[in-house]
Design a protein around this motif. Structure first.
Motif, PDB file in Angstrom:
ATOM      1  N   HIS A   1       4.033  -2.187   3.444  1.00 46.03           N
ATOM      2  CA  HIS A   1       3.569  -3.537   3.126  1.00 46.03           C
ATOM      3  C   HIS A   1       3.670  -4.410   4.365  1.00 46.03           C
ATOM      4  O   HIS A   1       4.355  -4.081   5.322  1.00 46.03           O
ATOM      5  CB  HIS A   1       4.300  -4.137   1.913  1.00 46.03           C
TER       6      HIS A   1
ATOM      7  N   THR B   1      12.398  -0.959  -2.850  1.00 44.82           N
ATOM      8  CA  THR B   1      12.380   0.391  -2.275  1.00 44.82           C
ATOM      9  C   THR B   1      13.317   1.300  -3.061  1.00 44.82           C
ATOM     10  O   THR B   1      12.963   2.441  -3.385  1.00 44.82           O
ATOM     11  CB  THR B   1      12.782   0.368  -0.784  1.00 44.82           C
TER      12      THR B   1
ATOM     13  N   PHE C   1      -0.277   8.406   0.229  1.00 44.07           N
ATOM     14  CA  PHE C   1       0.064   9.535  -0.633  1.00 44.07           C
ATOM     15  C   PHE C   1      -0.122  10.829   0.170  1.00 44.07           C
ATOM     16  O   PHE C   1      -1.162  11.031   0.792  1.00 44.07           O
ATOM     17  CB  PHE C   1      -0.837   9.560  -1.872  1.00 44.07           C
TER      18      PHE C   1
ATOM     19  N   VAL D   1       5.446  10.233  -0.403  1.00 39.17           N
ATOM     20  CA  VAL D   1       4.750   8.971  -0.144  1.00 39.17           C
ATOM     21  C   VAL D   1       5.400   8.250   1.033  1.00 39.17           C
ATOM     22  O   VAL D   1       6.582   8.443   1.317  1.00 39.17           O
ATOM     23  CB  VAL D   1       4.769   8.017  -1.371  1.00 39.17           C
TER      24      VAL D   1
ATOM     25  N   VAL E   1       2.953   2.567  -9.271  1.00 35.71           N
ATOM     26  CA  VAL E   1       3.077   3.431  -8.093  1.00 35.71           C
ATOM     27  C   VAL E   1       3.251   4.881  -8.551  1.00 35.71           C
ATOM     28  O   VAL E   1       2.600   5.792  -8.031  1.00 35.71           O
ATOM     29  CB  VAL E   1       4.257   2.993  -7.190  1.00 35.71           C
TER      30      VAL E   1
ATOM     31  N   ALA F   1       0.791   8.073  -7.867  1.00 34.19           N
ATOM     32  CA  ALA F   1       1.322   9.263  -7.193  1.00 34.19           C
ATOM     33  C   ALA F   1       1.066  10.517  -8.024  1.00 34.19           C
ATOM     34  O   ALA F   1       0.684  11.565  -7.488  1.00 34.19           O
ATOM     35  CB  ALA F   1       2.814   9.093  -6.911  1.00 34.19           C
TER      36      ALA F   1
ATOM     37  N   SER G   1       0.835  -1.195   0.000  1.00 33.58           N
ATOM     38  CA  SER G   1       0.000   0.000   0.000  1.00 33.58           C
ATOM     39  C   SER G   1       0.871   1.247   0.000  1.00 33.58           C
ATOM     40  O   SER G   1       2.062   1.170   0.284  1.00 33.58           O
ATOM     41  CB  SER G   1      -0.894   0.026   1.249  1.00 33.58           C
ATOM     42  N   VAL G   2       0.242   2.368  -0.310  1.00 32.50           N
ATOM     43  CA  VAL G   2       0.959   3.639  -0.316  1.00 32.50           C
ATOM     44  C   VAL G   2       0.098   4.696   0.372  1.00 32.50           C
ATOM     45  O   VAL G   2      -1.102   4.788   0.127  1.00 32.50           O
ATOM     46  CB  VAL G   2       1.304   4.096  -1.751  1.00 32.50           C
TER      47      VAL G   2
ATOM     48  N   HIS H   1       9.473   3.587   4.160  1.00 37.09           N
ATOM     49  CA  HIS H   1       8.873   2.323   3.747  1.00 37.09           C
ATOM     50  C   HIS H   1       8.693   1.557   5.054  1.00 37.09           C
ATOM     51  O   HIS H   1       9.677   1.276   5.743  1.00 37.09           O
ATOM     52  CB  HIS H   1       9.774   1.568   2.773  1.00 37.09           C
TER      53      HIS H   1
ATOM     54  N   VAL I   1      10.198   9.861  -1.165  1.00 42.58           N
ATOM     55  CA  VAL I   1       9.845   8.659  -0.410  1.00 42.58           C
ATOM     56  C   VAL I   1      10.290   8.938   1.020  1.00 42.58           C
ATOM     57  O   VAL I   1      11.477   8.966   1.317  1.00 42.58           O
ATOM     58  CB  VAL I   1      10.524   7.389  -0.977  1.00 42.58           C
TER      59      VAL I   1
ATOM     60  N   LEU J   1       5.628   4.293   1.747  1.00 39.50           N
ATOM     61  CA  LEU J   1       5.359   2.958   1.225  1.00 39.50           C
ATOM     62  C   LEU J   1       5.090   2.043   2.416  1.00 39.50           C
ATOM     63  O   LEU J   1       5.722   2.182   3.464  1.00 39.50           O
ATOM     64  CB  LEU J   1       6.566   2.449   0.428  1.00 39.50           C
TER      65      LEU J   1
END
Length: 165
Positions: free
Chosen positions: A114, A131, A70, A110, A98, A102, A67-68, A148, A145, A112
């Protein structure tokens, strides 16, 4: 479950349960609150602010979900979106998709996210490689970014805190 079971308390952020609830009701309520904490317009000043909400939303999946979160230029949430689903130990993540999302949300940054269905939030080599690829692709479009986050039942691991970003 009905909303009548939960009534706001006098102190902000407190609630009274007005009728008996099941464990499922409690988990459903907690997930609803977690989604609200990641709703549009909420400011994320530190990725760790989102950890418990992300863990609650992602830890129970029996497959990997990428998932992200934003964010706009002030790090306010634009949208939290599940982009990819995988198997019990992997999810295919496509940097192009992705980046498209975005750009569509006009994100400036963002986070990141998971999960690891195994419960262990330790990042794998594959996690580090994707990543880097995502960071390279997003940086070309001036999208930062920030982190993550790997979610497991044992907690969350932050790439930023580990110095991987």
């Amino acid at each position: 479950m009905t909303h009548a079971k939960l009534k706001a308390g006098e102190v902000a952020g407190t609630y009274h349960v007005t009728s008996p609830v099941t464990e499922t009701d409690i988990i459903t309520m907690a997930k609803r609150f977690a989604r609200r904490k990641l709703a549009k317009g909420r400011k994320i000043t530190q990725p760790s602010q989102a950890f418990e909400h992300l863990q609650l939303l992602l830890q129970d999946y029996v497959y990997e979900v990428f998932s992200v979160l934003f964010l706009d230029s002030q790090h306010r949430v634009i949208r939290f979106e599940e982009l990819f689903r995988g198997t019990i130990d992997a999810a295919s993540v496509y940097p192009r998709e992705v980046l498209k999302a975005a750009l569509a949300y006009n994100a400036a940054a963002v986070i990141l996210v998971h999960n690891h269905p195994s419960g262990d939030p330790e990042p794998s080599d594959a996690d580090r490689r994707i990543t880097e690829r995502l960071k390279e692709a997003l940086t070309l479009m001036d999208i930062r970014v920030i982190d993550h986050v790997v979610v497991g039942s044992d907690g969350c691991t932050s790439f930023a805190e580990m110095g991987y970003l």
